[in-house]
Design an enzyme around this catalytic site. Structure first.
Site, PDB file in Angstrom:
ATOM      1  N   GLU A  54      -6.550  -5.827   9.689  1.00  0.00           N
ATOM      2  CA  GLU A  54      -5.213  -5.249   9.662  1.00  0.00           C
ATOM      3  C   GLU A  54      -5.154  -3.860  10.302  1.00  0.00           C
ATOM      4  O   GLU A  54      -6.107  -3.094  10.220  1.00  0.00           O
ATOM      5  CB  GLU A  54      -4.759  -5.152   8.208  1.00  0.00           C
ATOM      6  CG  GLU A  54      -3.269  -4.920   8.032  1.00  0.00           C
ATOM      7  CD  GLU A  54      -2.796  -5.420   6.682  1.00  0.00           C
ATOM      8  OE1 GLU A  54      -2.257  -6.541   6.612  1.00  0.00           O
ATOM      9  OE2 GLU A  54      -2.985  -4.701   5.678  1.00  0.00           O
ATOM     10  N   GLU A 165       2.914 -15.735   0.984  1.00  0.00           N
ATOM     11  CA  GLU A 165       2.125 -14.950   0.025  1.00  0.00           C
ATOM     12  C   GLU A 165       2.620 -15.186  -1.395  1.00  0.00           C
ATOM     13  O   GLU A 165       3.811 -15.088  -1.673  1.00  0.00           O
ATOM     14  CB  GLU A 165       2.234 -13.469   0.370  1.00  0.00           C
ATOM     15  CG  GLU A 165       1.514 -12.557  -0.613  1.00  0.00           C
ATOM     16  CD  GLU A 165       1.607 -11.096  -0.204  1.00  0.00           C
ATOM     17  OE1 GLU A 165       1.096 -10.766   0.883  1.00  0.00           O
ATOM     18  OE2 GLU A 165       2.205 -10.296  -0.941  1.00  0.00           O
ATOM     19  N   ASN A 186      -2.282 -12.948  -3.012  1.00  0.00           N
ATOM     20  CA  ASN A 186      -2.441 -11.493  -3.048  1.00  0.00           C
ATOM     21  C   ASN A 186      -3.090 -11.117  -4.372  1.00  0.00           C
ATOM     22  O   ASN A 186      -2.515 -11.351  -5.436  1.00  0.00           O
ATOM     23  CB  ASN A 186      -1.078 -10.803  -2.895  1.00  0.00           C
ATOM     24  CG  ASN A 186      -1.223  -9.315  -2.624  1.00  0.00           C
ATOM     25  OD1 ASN A 186      -2.188  -8.689  -3.038  1.00  0.00           O
ATOM     26  ND2 ASN A 186      -0.253  -8.744  -1.935  1.00  0.00           N
ATOM     27  N   GLU A 216      -5.974 -12.241  -0.048  1.00  0.00           N
ATOM     28  CA  GLU A 216      -5.504 -10.944   0.454  1.00  0.00           C
ATOM     29  C   GLU A 216      -5.690  -9.854  -0.601  1.00  0.00           C
ATOM     30  O   GLU A 216      -5.537 -10.105  -1.788  1.00  0.00           O
ATOM     31  CB  GLU A 216      -4.000 -11.009   0.778  1.00  0.00           C
ATOM     32  CG  GLU A 216      -3.565 -12.184   1.625  1.00  0.00           C
ATOM     33  CD  GLU A 216      -2.045 -12.292   1.663  1.00  0.00           C
ATOM     34  OE1 GLU A 216      -1.364 -11.304   1.351  1.00  0.00           O
ATOM     35  OE2 GLU A 216      -1.545 -13.368   1.991  1.00  0.00           O
ATOM     36  N   SER A 217      -5.983  -8.661  -0.131  1.00  0.00           N
ATOM     37  CA  SER A 217      -6.080  -7.441  -0.957  1.00  0.00           C
ATOM     38  C   SER A 217      -7.357  -7.374  -1.790  1.00  0.00           C
ATOM     39  O   SER A 217      -7.794  -8.362  -2.374  1.00  0.00           O
ATOM     40  CB  SER A 217      -4.880  -7.291  -1.905  1.00  0.00           C
ATOM     41  OG  SER A 217      -3.703  -7.092  -1.197  1.00  0.00           O
TER      42      SER A 217
END
Length: 260
Positions: A54, A165, A186, A216-217
């Protein structure tokens, strides 16, 4: 109102302004509107690392991450590092991004590009196409089932892939539909900002195998990816881990090398 509510309220005003300034007909005349898109799902299926890297200057959880790296260098660095795709934050107020970042990333590399944005209107999907994106992000927690269907079908009609998401089981249950390509979990609770990989582990078995699974994250080390791969995850979105260094591309290259 939690932070997400504030972001969405501001985004509605921003999109209304943008729509008044640039008509959809102008977006559709963009040189990039006719380009053939690059498939992120294909890249992920053929990859051993699954890294989506990212470009992000700021975040709600960490404030300033890095204001010094320019998009051109980051995009080229990520491509040379062998990432599968690049996520570009285009929200200005909360994340310090812009559509110009997406445009510059498109001019800098051949990677599949994800427009990372709080999409609440079809206009933003036309923008994504006009500025060179290959993939859009839809966030289940801010959209109704009808909106997810409408937005994802519009994206597919433009040959854009769709990453949806989710944060929990309820969001997953309302969102599963054929017009999605990837479902991303997420790991960050957007109300508390706490991060737990257990979220990805718990939801993995509930995501139908028709969709590519993305985590994600909170993925800041190789151990996290090794822990998630047995749960069927093929993609891993990493932002702050690379962007907080002086050379995001080199950081990604080292990470991928150690992963293999």
């Amino acid at each position: 109102m939690n932070i997400l509510d504030h972001i969405v309220a501001d985004k509605r005003k921003e999109v209304d302004l943008r729509r008044s300034l640039i008509p959809t007909s102008q977006l559709e005349q963009s040189v990039l509107f006719e380009r053939d898109t690059v498939s992120l799902t294909e890249r992920l299926r053929n990859s051993t690392s699954g890294i989506i890297a990212e470009h992000k200057r700021r975040s709600q959880s960490k404030s300033v991450i890095n204001q010094n790296l320019n998009v051109f260098d980051v995009a080229q660095g990520y491509e040379n590092a062998g990432v599968c795709g690049m996520s570009v934050l285009t929200d200005a107020k909360y994340f310090g991004g812009s559509l110009d970042d997406l445009l510059l990333a498109r001019a800098s590399c051949q990677l599949p590009l994800l427009r990372k944005e709080f999409i609440i209107h079809p206009y933003q999907i036309l923008e994504a196409k006009a500025y060179g994106a290959d993939v859009i992000l839809l966030i289940a927690s801010i959209l109704s089932k009808v909106e997810i269907k409408q937005f994802s079908e519009l994206a597919k009609g433009l040959n854009l892939e769709v990453l949806l998401e989710i944060h929990n089981e309820d969001e997953l249950n309302k969102s599963v539909m054929p017009s999605l390509d990837m479902i991303g979990v997420n790991n960050r609770n957007l109300k508390t900002f706490e991060v737990s990989l257990e979220t990805s582990k718990h939801l993995s078995s509930l995501i139908p195998n028709d969709f590519l699974k993305i985590s994600e994250s909170g993925i800041s080390n190789i151990e996290a990816i090794k822990a998630l791969k047995p749960y069927g995850y093929r993609g891993f979105l990493i932002g702050e881990n690379f962007m907080k260094t002086d050379n995001a591309g080199e950081s990604a290259r080292t990470f991928i090398k150690e992963l293999q």
